[in-house]
Every structure is written in structure tokens, then in C-alpha cells.
Design a protein around this motif. Structure first.
Motif, PDB file in Angstrom:
ATOM      1  N   ILE A  50      33.782  28.412  36.478  1.00 25.27           N
ATOM      2  CA  ILE A  50      34.663  29.086  35.555  1.00 25.27           C
ATOM      3  C   ILE A  50      34.139  29.195  34.361  1.00 25.27           C
ATOM      4  CG2 ILE A  50      36.755  28.517  34.258  1.00 25.27           C
ATOM      5  CD1 ILE A  50      37.991  26.815  36.343  1.00 25.27           C
ATOM      6  N   ASP A  51      34.400  30.664  33.966  1.00 26.85           N
ATOM      7  CA  ASP A  51      33.955  30.943  32.455  1.00 26.85           C
ATOM      8  C   ASP A  51      34.860  30.420  31.900  1.00 26.85           C
ATOM      9  OD1 ASP A  51      32.391  32.272  30.351  1.00 26.85           O
ATOM     10  OD2 ASP A  51      33.592  33.876  30.800  1.00 26.85           O
ATOM     11  N   LEU A  52      34.414  30.419  30.340  1.00 22.95           N
ATOM     12  CA  LEU A  52      35.403  29.770  29.295  1.00 22.95           C
ATOM     13  C   LEU A  52      36.161  31.004  28.587  1.00 22.95           C
ATOM     14  CD1 LEU A  52      33.637  26.943  27.536  1.00 22.95           C
ATOM     15  CD2 LEU A  52      35.483  26.791  29.379  1.00 22.95           C
ATOM     16  N   GLY A  53      35.171  32.273  28.376  1.00 21.99           N
ATOM     17  CA  GLY A  53      35.967  33.416  27.607  1.00 21.99           C
ATOM     18  C   GLY A  53      36.718  34.279  28.408  1.00 21.99           C
ATOM     19  N   MET A  54      37.720  34.118  28.887  1.00 23.47           N
ATOM     20  CA  MET A  54      38.670  35.105  29.926  1.00 23.47           C
ATOM     21  C   MET A  54      39.799  35.464  29.417  1.00 23.47           C
ATOM     22  SD  MET A  54      37.824  33.613  33.948  1.00 23.47           S
ATOM     23  CE  MET A  54      38.475  32.024  33.444  1.00 23.47           C
ATOM     24  N   GLY A  59      39.198  29.833  29.770  1.00 20.05           N
ATOM     25  CA  GLY A  59      38.945  28.850  30.689  1.00 20.05           C
ATOM     26  C   GLY A  59      39.270  27.337  30.667  1.00 20.05           C
ATOM     27  N   VAL A  60      39.407  26.967  29.467  1.00 21.03           N
ATOM     28  CA  VAL A  60      40.375  25.790  29.189  1.00 21.03           C
ATOM     29  C   VAL A  60      41.636  25.753  29.730  1.00 21.03           C
ATOM     30  CG1 VAL A  60      41.076  24.035  27.258  1.00 21.03           C
ATOM     31  CG2 VAL A  60      38.691  25.097  27.350  1.00 21.03           C
ATOM     32  N   GLU A  61      42.331  26.745  29.305  1.00 22.27           N
ATOM     33  CA  GLU A  61      43.813  26.809  29.778  1.00 22.27           C
ATOM     34  C   GLU A  61      43.919  26.822  31.333  1.00 22.27           C
ATOM     35  OE1 GLU A  61      45.942  29.432  26.218  1.00 22.27           O
ATOM     36  OE2 GLU A  61      44.830  30.446  27.555  1.00 22.27           O
ATOM     37  N   LEU A  62      42.838  27.647  32.006  1.00 23.25           N
ATOM     38  CA  LEU A  62      42.809  27.554  33.426  1.00 23.25           C
ATOM     39  C   LEU A  62      42.474  26.501  34.008  1.00 23.25           C
ATOM     40  CD1 LEU A  62      42.543  29.018  36.174  1.00 23.25           C
ATOM     41  CD2 LEU A  62      40.298  29.682  35.807  1.00 23.25           C
TER      42      LEU A  62
END
Length: 243
Positions: A50-54, A59-62
Motif C-alpha cells: 500500500i502506498d500512503l499518498g492515494m 494509505g493510513v485510512e485504507l
């Protein structure tokens, strides 16, 4: 072995898809967090990159959405190198963190290390208790209606319910619940559990006096029965007062 790669960089997605498939992995891809979460629920991957900046969901919310119902390993791939970003991702539930640009051999080694773990049993993201729906991904409880009516739980009520739902059909001892929710110093405080189970039954059970879903195992603990005591499922437990 099924891997979901979520990244909004098309080149990275393509490179990882080719690399991982060449090593025998089945690969799913998503370019935003919302699509990744939908694919996770539908396909149940064994591991996530998972990338963070989507967009849509970062990414954190995912990761937070995934951790509501799955224990599958999560490896973050991100260009963010700050320690605060790493701590936030790990606190959200990530298992490892690799910064971009990365060396492919190192990435594959970390994937192998994560996939060697014994897989846990995932809970269903959506679980029904009579006319109530428990959403482990969104951490919400709603009652059927047009529109659905929110059922308001306290943070502690939610934590008790979450532990039971994630262990559907299995006995969860009183000591386990007390330790996980209140800490090891409270493992003998069974009054806490009687109080919160009573409150949850009043809010969720069709008949709180004779619960069908949130069951008591006398002298041992509690069990969530997702069948509600239907004929093809476990027998209905006794009333709430049999703790």
C-alpha cells in the motif's frame, strides 16, 4: 498467494505486477484507496502492498479500514521518509514499511518474510444481528430502515462487540476480554463484562432477555453466534442473567 497492490503511480503498479507475477504470485491492483478497499472485501488478498499518498482514501485510512476485519499482512511502499509518517502507518496497523525508491530484491525478501506468517482468520466485514448491521470496516452499527438508523455505541461497547464479532462462533473467555479491553490488572473484574454485555444486548438483540447472538458461556465467557440460533446453527443460549 494473492497480493493486492494499491498505488496511484501507474508505472509502479505495472512494474510490481510484472515482478510479482513472475514469482508466482496472483496480483490485484488499485489506483485509489476506495477501490483497494472494495477489492479487499471481494477478493480477500493474503497480503497488501500500500502506498500512503492515494486519492479518495489515503494509505493510513485504507489500513485502518482493513484492520477492522482482516489480519493479513500490510507492507507500506511510500516516498515519505519522515519518522512521523512511518509511526502513523505502523500505529494504524501496517506490518512493515519500505521507502521509495526501493530495491526489488529487498522488497521481495520482505514479502516472503510477511507471507511466512501463519494466516489469521478474517472476520466478515459486514455482520448482521437481527435487524442490525455491524460494519467492521467503517466501525459503524446501523438498524434497518430508510435511511438506516445509526445505533450509537460507546467506545468500550464497540470494543467488546468487535472482539466477539471478529471471533464469530468461538468462545472468548472473560479473561481475554478483560485483558484486551481494560488491561491485565482487570482480569478479575467480571462486573465490567456483565454491564457492557447487558447494554449491548439491549441495543442489538431482538429480545435482550433471551439473547440469540451475544451468548453467555456460563463460567467461561461469551460467544457471538452469527446464525442467531437458527436450526442449522448452534443451539440458543440461555438468558442474559446466567453469567
Amino acid at each position: 498467494m494473492k497480493i493486492l497492490v494499491a498505488d496511484d503511480d501507474a508505472q509502479i503498479l505495472r512494474a510490481l505486477r510484472i515482478t510479482l507475477r513472475a514469482r508466482g504470485y496472483e496480483v490485484l491492483t488499485a489506483t485509489d484507496g476506495a477501490d483497494a478497499l472494495n477489492q479487499a472485501v471481494e477478493h480477500r488478498p493474503d497480503l497488501y502492498l500500500i502506498d500512503l499518498g492515494m486519492p479518495h482514501l489515503d494509505g493510513v485510512e485504507l489500513i485502518q479500514g482493513l484492520r477492522g476485519w482482516t489480519t493479513a499482512p500490510v507492507l507500506v511502499l511510500s516516498g515519505r521518509t519522515g519518522s512521523a509518517d512511518k509511526v502513523e502507518a505502523l500505529d494504524a496497523g501496517a506490518d512493515d514499511y519500505v521507502t521509495k525508491p526501493f530495491v526489488v530484491d529487498e522488497l521481495l525478501a520482505r514479502v516472503r518474510a510477511l507471507t511466512r506468517r501463519v494466516p489469521g482468520q478474517d472476520a466478515e466485514p459486514l455482520t448482521r444481528i437481527g435487524d442490525v448491521v455491524v460494519d467492521l470496516t467503517a466501525t459503524t452499527v446501523t438498524r434497518d430502515g430508510t435511511p438506516p438508523e445509526p445505533v450509537r455505541l460507546t467506545p468500550t461497547e464497540w470494543r467488546v462487540l468487535e472482539v466477539l464479532v471478529r471471533n464469530a462462533g468461538r468462545l472468548v473467555t472473560r479473561q481475554t476480554l478483560l485483558r484486551d479491553i481494560w488491561g491485565s490488572e482487570h482480569v478479575t473484574d467480571t462486573g465490567y463484562l456483565r454491564l457492557y454485555l447487558s447494554q449491548l444486548r439491549k441495543k442489538l438483540e431482538p429480545d435482550p432477555v433471551t439473547p440469540r447472538y451475544l451468548l453467555t458461556e456460563p463460567g467461561m465467557g461469551y460467544r457471538f453466534d452469527p446464525t442467531g440460533g437458527h436450526p442449522d446453527g448452534p443451539a440458543v443460549a440461555g438468558p442474559a442473567g446466567d453469567v
